[in-house]
Design a protein around this motif. Structure first.
Motif, short mmCIF file in Angstrom:
data_model
loop_
_atom_site.label_atom_id
_atom_site.label_comp_id
_atom_site.label_asym_id
_atom_site.label_seq_id
_atom_site.Cartn_x
_atom_site.Cartn_y
_atom_site.Cartn_z
N LEU A 27 0.83 -1.20 0.00
CA LEU A 27 0.00 0.00 0.00
C LEU A 27 0.87 1.26 0.00
CD1 LEU A 27 -2.82 -0.94 2.55
CD2 LEU A 27 -3.07 -0.61 0.09
N ARG A 28 0.47 2.18 -0.81
CA ARG A 28 1.22 3.45 -0.85
C ARG A 28 0.78 4.35 0.30
NH1 ARG A 28 0.42 5.76 -6.71
NH2 ARG A 28 2.16 7.13 -6.23
N GLU A 29 1.72 5.11 0.76
CA GLU A 29 1.38 6.10 1.79
C GLU A 29 0.40 7.11 1.19
OE1 GLU A 29 2.62 6.09 4.92
OE2 GLU A 29 3.65 4.24 4.43
N PRO A 30 -0.64 7.46 1.92
CA PRO A 30 -1.66 8.36 1.35
C PRO A 30 -1.09 9.68 0.87
CG PRO A 30 -2.48 7.38 3.38
CD PRO A 30 -1.04 6.96 3.25
N PHE A 31 -0.07 10.20 1.58
CA PHE A 31 0.42 11.51 1.18
C PHE A 31 1.23 11.44 -0.11
CE2 PHE A 31 4.80 10.83 2.31
CZ PHE A 31 4.77 9.96 3.40
N ARG A 32 1.59 10.22 -0.48
CA ARG A 32 2.33 10.09 -1.74
C ARG A 32 1.42 10.14 -2.95
NH1 ARG A 32 7.58 8.83 -1.11
NH2 ARG A 32 8.18 7.76 0.80
N VAL A 33 0.13 9.95 -2.70
CA VAL A 33 -0.79 9.94 -3.84
C VAL A 33 -1.10 11.38 -4.21
CG1 VAL A 33 -2.99 9.09 -4.70
CG2 VAL A 33 -1.75 7.77 -2.99
N THR A 34 -0.39 11.87 -5.18
CA THR A 34 -0.55 13.28 -5.52
C THR A 34 -1.41 13.48 -6.76
OG1 THR A 34 1.51 13.10 -6.74
CG2 THR A 34 1.61 13.96 -4.48
N GLU A 35 -1.50 12.42 -7.54
CA GLU A 35 -2.33 12.55 -8.75
C GLU A 35 -3.05 11.23 -8.99
OE1 GLU A 35 0.17 13.07 -12.13
OE2 GLU A 35 1.11 11.12 -11.82
N LEU A 36 -4.11 11.31 -9.76
CA LEU A 36 -4.85 10.11 -10.13
C LEU A 36 -4.44 9.68 -11.52
CD1 LEU A 36 -8.50 10.68 -8.90
CD2 LEU A 36 -6.83 9.05 -8.03
N ARG A 37 -4.21 8.39 -11.65
CA ARG A 37 -3.86 7.88 -12.98
C ARG A 37 -4.70 6.64 -13.28
NH1 ARG A 37 2.02 5.26 -11.31
NH2 ARG A 37 1.22 4.20 -9.47
N VAL A 38 -4.86 6.38 -14.54
CA VAL A 38 -5.61 5.19 -14.95
C VAL A 38 -4.62 4.05 -15.16
CG1 VAL A 38 -7.10 4.19 -16.72
CG2 VAL A 38 -7.33 6.62 -16.11
N PRO A 39 -4.85 2.93 -14.49
CA PRO A 39 -3.95 1.79 -14.69
C PRO A 39 -3.95 1.33 -16.14
CG PRO A 39 -5.37 1.43 -12.79
CD PRO A 39 -5.87 2.65 -13.49
N THR A 40 -2.80 0.90 -16.60
CA THR A 40 -2.71 0.41 -17.98
C THR A 40 -2.41 -1.08 -18.00
OG1 THR A 40 -0.38 0.98 -17.98
CG2 THR A 40 -1.91 2.60 -18.94
N LEU A 41 -2.83 -1.73 -19.09
CA LEU A 41 -2.59 -3.17 -19.22
C LEU A 41 -1.29 -3.40 -19.96
CD1 LEU A 41 -6.18 -4.46 -20.11
CD2 LEU A 41 -4.94 -4.75 -17.97
N LYS A 42 -0.42 -4.15 -19.33
CA LYS A 42 0.84 -4.48 -19.97
C LYS A 42 0.92 -5.99 -20.22
CE LYS A 42 2.71 -0.40 -19.87
NZ LYS A 42 3.15 0.22 -18.62
N PRO A 43 1.55 -6.39 -21.30
CA PRO A 43 1.68 -7.84 -21.53
C PRO A 43 2.59 -8.49 -20.50
CG PRO A 43 2.94 -6.62 -23.16
CD PRO A 43 2.18 -5.60 -22.36
N MET A 44 2.33 -9.74 -20.23
CA MET A 44 3.19 -10.48 -19.32
C MET A 44 3.33 -11.91 -19.85
SD MET A 44 0.54 -11.21 -16.22
CE MET A 44 0.65 -12.94 -15.86
N ASP A 45 4.19 -12.67 -19.23
CA ASP A 45 4.33 -14.08 -19.62
C ASP A 45 3.01 -14.80 -19.39
OD1 ASP A 45 7.72 -14.45 -18.41
OD2 ASP A 45 6.91 -13.78 -20.34
N LEU A 46 2.71 -15.67 -20.30
CA LEU A 46 1.44 -16.39 -20.21
C LEU A 46 1.36 -17.19 -18.92
CD1 LEU A 46 -1.18 -17.31 -21.58
CD2 LEU A 46 0.09 -19.22 -22.52
N MET A 47 0.27 -17.01 -18.23
CA MET A 47 0.05 -17.77 -17.01
C MET A 47 -1.28 -18.49 -17.14
SD MET A 47 0.49 -16.24 -13.21
CE MET A 47 -1.18 -15.70 -12.95
N VAL A 48 -1.28 -19.75 -16.84
CA VAL A 48 -2.52 -20.52 -16.91
C VAL A 48 -2.99 -20.79 -15.50
CG1 VAL A 48 -3.59 -22.61 -17.75
CG2 VAL A 48 -1.72 -21.59 -19.04
N GLU A 49 -4.19 -20.34 -15.22
CA GLU A 49 -4.71 -20.50 -13.87
C GLU A 49 -5.87 -21.49 -13.87
OE1 GLU A 49 -4.26 -15.99 -12.19
OE2 GLU A 49 -5.98 -16.47 -13.45
N ALA A 50 -5.88 -22.31 -12.85
CA ALA A 50 -7.00 -23.23 -12.67
C ALA A 50 -7.69 -22.87 -11.38
CB ALA A 50 -6.51 -24.67 -12.64
#
Lengths: 420, 249
Positions: free
Chosen positions: A116-139
């Protein structure tokens, strides 16, 4: 690696699932053909591994419930994820297997490592972005269907309506809806009022591939009953009764045991069904109840050894059988890691061995022969030299191509038709 | 296409030379072999009891085989003659050449001479599976009690034999299912509220029944041992659904 207890291709054949005695499910995926590795098409590699069932302890009976996976059945694919049903002796689970190849970055409230980030560090709002990652198969387990079977579950079968499925134990068959876990409907009950009168148990059950109201179940007395769920809620009365009359001249004390059906499978066409008993495979026309239309002897040379096989319990081994995609060929296993295929129209049959000895990958399998007479030819193996610990109980055939999966104790073999 | 059946007319030279002459002389009669099959089946059934969660299909098939033998023996009238057979020798010998039983009745009528395949038995029993597959475990554990069991059978007179036999079959099926509702009530009356406490159940149940299992496995002395063990298990079976609903989390 543990002893494999079930093998099943999915509807497209791209995925192959195996269940083992330790409650694990391993799913293999077929490699796509690529330009750089043209020969790789047809190879199956591990796609996902997960623990489906754990051993449980029934405190009241003071008995352990084995985690061994008795059957796996795939559901037809309806979205990006894959679903399968796996069962042990008592509990059926619906598993969702999904791929994840993207992850979100740039959260506001937590760091990249999740803190968790310290609340005072949150100075701006940003939209999370989707980045590619290694394929993971979940069951992940999506449903657990429990507490409906007093006896050991031997079969599960998905209905053609893709909404219901049946589960069968030694004495009862239950109908489930895939969405409902707290209720199942009993559709067959052959338990006698007085257990001392019990002489017959259910050994396998399957839904018809096209008619969602029809299913069959086989018994330890070598009979198959076809039931129509439209006729009544409890299908104790069968619609059709399939039994081959016994040949009185070949009767022995072991007749009943070897007539016990270990597996029943509808053909893909839905016109025929196949049953496996200890020494043979029989193909039945659903329109003819009094005898099978075809009978194939798997290992007739064992008929004179039945007493020994009874003594060492091999006579109770439950072999499975399967059809190829076009229903032209059937396959089943035997001992000594042998398995047999029978071509129905040409009546050609072949015995092959699933073994690492004397065979290199991609080498053509050599047909094997068991010698039944006194004079053993070269390359033949005599009946007394057969290894009865090496039994092939589980086999599967790709739904469309000539690729077969053969489970030999704790090894899985994949064979493919050689294309020139 | 394989040659149907195994109609060897004479012994396989290599395999059985030492045993050949002795084998021919000592091939037990059909009756003896049938008796041996009966003994083997009963031991298998009793073993089912002692193992955890018997395979119902296997138990039913073995029980049906036992019934078949009993029916035939009753028809033959040989049922009364059980104790006149053989000596106190280990029944292992009797099991050596049992393939007459494997022959169809047609073969028997034609009087085909089928040699003993003691070699087959020996070869197989020599291989012990590492992974301990269930079949092998059962086979090897059958070895020791077999002698004991058959001696017990032979010593009793015919009437008792029949009574015991029936009793065995009944016991076997009782353990496969509950008894009368009365026993359920009795069970509940004995049980206190701590029954539903998981720990109490574990310690209480396990000490009772587990001991029972171990005792039976070690002694193999008499059928009564098995009876008490299986009674305990059948009582537990009674509670099956009822307590499952109550205790289920």
């Amino acid at each position: 690696a543990d002893i494999i207890s079930t093998v099943e291709f999915n509807y497209t054949g791209d995925l192959l699932a195996t269940g083992d005695k330790g409650g694990r499910v391993v799913i293999f995926q077929r490699e796509q053909e690529t330009k750089s590795r043209p020969l790789s098409r047809g190879e199956y590699n591990v796609y996902s591994t997960f623990q489906s069932h754990e051993p449980e302890f029934d405190y009241l009976k003071s008995l352990e419930i084995e985690e061994k996976i008795n059957k796996i059945r795939w559901l037809p694919q309806q979205n990006a994820a894959h679903f399968l049903l796996s069962t042990n002796d008592k509990t059926i689970k619906l598993w969702k297997i999904s791929e994840r190849d993207k992850r979100a970055e740039g959260y506001n409230l937590k760091d990249e490592d999740g803190r968790l980030r310290e609340p005072f560090r949150v100075t701006e709002l940003r939209v999370p972005t989707l980045k590619p990652m290694d394929l993971m198969v979940e069951a992940s387990p999506r449903r657990t269907f429990a507490n409906a079977h007093t006896y050991h579950i031997n079969s599960i079968s998905v209905n053609s309506d893709y909404a219901t499925y049946l589960s069968a134990d030694d004495l009862r068959i239950n109908l489930w809806h895939l969405e409902v876990t707290n209720r199942s409907f009993n559709i067959v009950d052959i338990k006698p009022a007085n257990m001392e009168e019990l002489t017959e148990v259910i050994t396998a059950a399957e839904f018809h591939p096209h008619h969602c109201n029809v299913f069959v179940y086989s018994s330890s007395k070598g009979t198959i009953r076809l039931c129509d769920m439209r006729s009544s809620a409890l299908c104790d009365q069968h619609s059709k009764f399939f039994e081959e009359p016994e040949d009185p001249s070949s009767r022995s004390f072991f007749s009943e045991i070897i007539s016990s059906i270990s597996d029943v499978k509808f053909s893909h066409s839905g016109r025929y069904m196949m049953t496996r008993d200890y020494l043979s495979v029989k193909v039945w026309d659903l329109n003819m109840e009094n005898r099978p239309v075809e009978t194939y002897q798997v290992h007739e040379y064992l008929r004179s050894k039945l007493c020994s096989l009874y003594e060492n319990d091999c006579i109770f081994d439950k072999f499975e059988c399967c059809w190829n995609g076009s229903d032209s060929t059937i396959m089943t296993g035997s001992y000594n890691n042998f398995f047999r295929t029978f071509e129905r129209d040409t009546h050609r049959d072949v015995t092959l061995e699933a073994s690492r000895e004397g065979s290199k990958p991609r080498a053509v399998l050599k047909p094997r022969k068991v010698c039944t007479t006194g004079k053993r030819k070269k390359d033949e193996i005599s009946v007394d030299s057969l290894d009865f610990n090496k039994k092939i109980l589980h086999t599967a055939w790709h739904p469309m191509e000539n690729i077969i999966a053969v489970a030999a104790t704790n090894n899985l073999y994949l064979f493919q038709e050689k294309v020139n | 296409v394989f040659v149907r059946g195994l109609k060897r007319k004479c012994f396989d030279g290599e395999e059985d030379i030492e045993g050949t002459l002795a084998g021919i002389k000592a091939i037990p009669s059909y009756t003896l072999q049938r008796q041996s099959l009966l003994d083997m089946s009963l031991v298998k059934l009793q073993l089912c009891h002692m193992l955890v969660e018997p395979n119902l299909c296997r138990s039913v098939l073995i029980a049906n085989t036992v019934r078949q033998i009993q029916e035939e023996m009753t028809q033959d009238g040989t049922w009364q003659m059980i104790n006149t057979q053989s000596t106190g020798q280990a029944s292992l010998d009797r099991l050596v050449s049992t393939d007459i039983l494997c022959r169809s009745s047609r073969d028997q009528a034609e009087g085909k001479h089928v040699p003993a395949y003691g070699t087959f038995n020996k070869d197989f029993e020599g291989d012990q599976a590492q992974d301990g597959s269930e079949t092998m475990a059962t086979a090897s554990s059958v070895q020791t009690p077999r002698n004991l069991q058959s001696n017990v059978w032979e010593m009793e007179n015919a009437q008792e034999n029949k009574g015991n036999f029936q009793k065995s079959l009944d016991q076997i099926f009782e353990t496969l299912e509950n008894k009368s509702p009365n026993s359920v009530e009795d069970l509940f009356s004995e049980v206190d509220n701590s029954y539903y406490d998981l720990d109490t159940m574990l310690t209480g149940m396990m000490s009772n029944t587990k001991m029972g299992h171990c005792d039976s496995l070690e002694t193999f002395s008499s059928p009564t041992n098995t009876a008490s063990n299986s009674n305990c298990k059948s009582d537990l079976n009674d509670l099956d659904h009822i307590v499952e609903i109550l205790v289920e989390s």
